[in-house]
Scaffold this motif. Sequence first.
Motif, mmCIF file in Angstrom:
data_model
loop_
_atom_site.group_PDB
_atom_site.id
_atom_site.type_symbol
_atom_site.label_atom_id
_atom_site.label_comp_id
_atom_site.label_asym_id
_atom_site.label_seq_id
_atom_site.Cartn_x
_atom_site.Cartn_y
_atom_site.Cartn_z
ATOM 1 N N ASP A 124 0.903 -1.253 -0.020
ATOM 2 C CA ASP A 124 -0.059 -0.062 0.079
ATOM 3 C C ASP A 124 0.936 1.235 -0.098
ATOM 4 O O ASP A 124 2.230 1.157 -0.226
ATOM 5 N N ALA A 125 0.326 2.568 0.287
ATOM 6 C CA ALA A 125 1.104 3.701 0.312
ATOM 7 C C ALA A 125 2.089 3.504 1.093
ATOM 8 O O ALA A 125 3.352 4.264 0.856
ATOM 9 N N GLN A 176 6.274 4.213 0.386
ATOM 10 C CA GLN A 176 6.760 5.396 0.900
ATOM 11 C C GLN A 176 8.140 4.990 1.452
ATOM 12 O O GLN A 176 9.246 5.583 1.547
#
Length: 413
Positions: free
Chosen positions: A218-219, A223
């Motif tokens: 996911d994000a 990141q």
Amino acid sequence: MTSIDPTSRTTDYTASAGVTAAQPAVAPVEVTAATATAAVPVVPRRSSGLLALGIVGIIVLSVVALFVVVYLVAGLGIDAFALGGIMALIPLAIVFFGVRWIDKWEPEPRVAVVFAFLWGAGVSVLIALIVGSEIDNVINSMGGPGPGYEFFSAAIQAPIVEEGGKGLGLLILFWAARKHFDGPVDGIVYAAWIAGGFAFTENILYFGSQLIEAGGVDASVVQIFLMRGIMSPFAHVMFTSFIGIALGLAARRTGAIGAIGFYLLGLIPAVLLHAFWNGALFFVSDFYGYYLLVQVPLFAGAVGLVIFLRRQESKLTSDRLSEYAAVGWFAPDEVAVLATPQGRRQALAWAGARGRRREMKRYIQNATKLAFARQRIITGRGRATAEADEALLLGAVVESRRAIVPPAAAPAA
């Protein structure tokens, strides 16, 4: 490309005599593969510490690395470990190509490089895990972690333990492979491989843990991959390079015991920079702004330092080969070909057009090793071994020159 005639007659004043024109000449000798090694008495090679490092060290470190792999698989599971490992290969590849560029002038032995990587990926990680576990036990016995525990762990404990463990591997390399530890550039190369190995294992742990926490990609996973894998693959390399530079200077100034002092001296800035990197994350609200204003200039400065040190290696090669040219082992214009990046590129292109690129590459490598062997003789570092290496390398230089331009082709060249 300078013509190279392996059948030419040259005057040999013995390779390591360091003669000048004022000294008496000896009878000229024809330099061939047979006479080149005979020109200097060959001292039998002593058992090399690097050989022991290769036979015993690699096996031991492989076992330790396997233990670390089992630990990671047990903690992360097969899926997270495998995907985290694939993600960690990307920053490792970036470090690999960076180190190849640094190490291009005088490549280090593969066995030493493999040792360095396995030490970083296995032993230094194991040291960090063991010490961290013991510190946690002590803290828990005192009532558990307090409010400042995370900062202590990231900005104090981790830099000291991790840089100390990585630096210990560098110190062992210095002792076991001293003849291949010629200066700061070599120290940076070994430090980069150790730090790259450590970061590879650490990235698997970080990426895998985030994958488990997020339940997939996911994000947050993207990141952390961006921050650790793309924006800071050289972070650990920069930290540990201070120790490598210090031990590289020790190689030119002191012995095995004195190197411990240089190790401790290099450990100080390595720990401080590591602590600054980790600790800043607790105080900055805009990581990307902090990265651009602080970390990018630091990285640029590190690249500038490496370029400067590489130029020093080029100058050293030129100075030492010029001494051999003065007594006939090289033509004067060959030195510019062998001791400058532009000259090497032209030489390799010239040889490549004639199907002899590999032979030219070997000739350049032998000449470079010869220059560094002479530097060890001049500085008195392992003089007997260096003189034996010099004698063998003089023969290798003549042999590799003959492979580039065989005697039958010499007039045409």
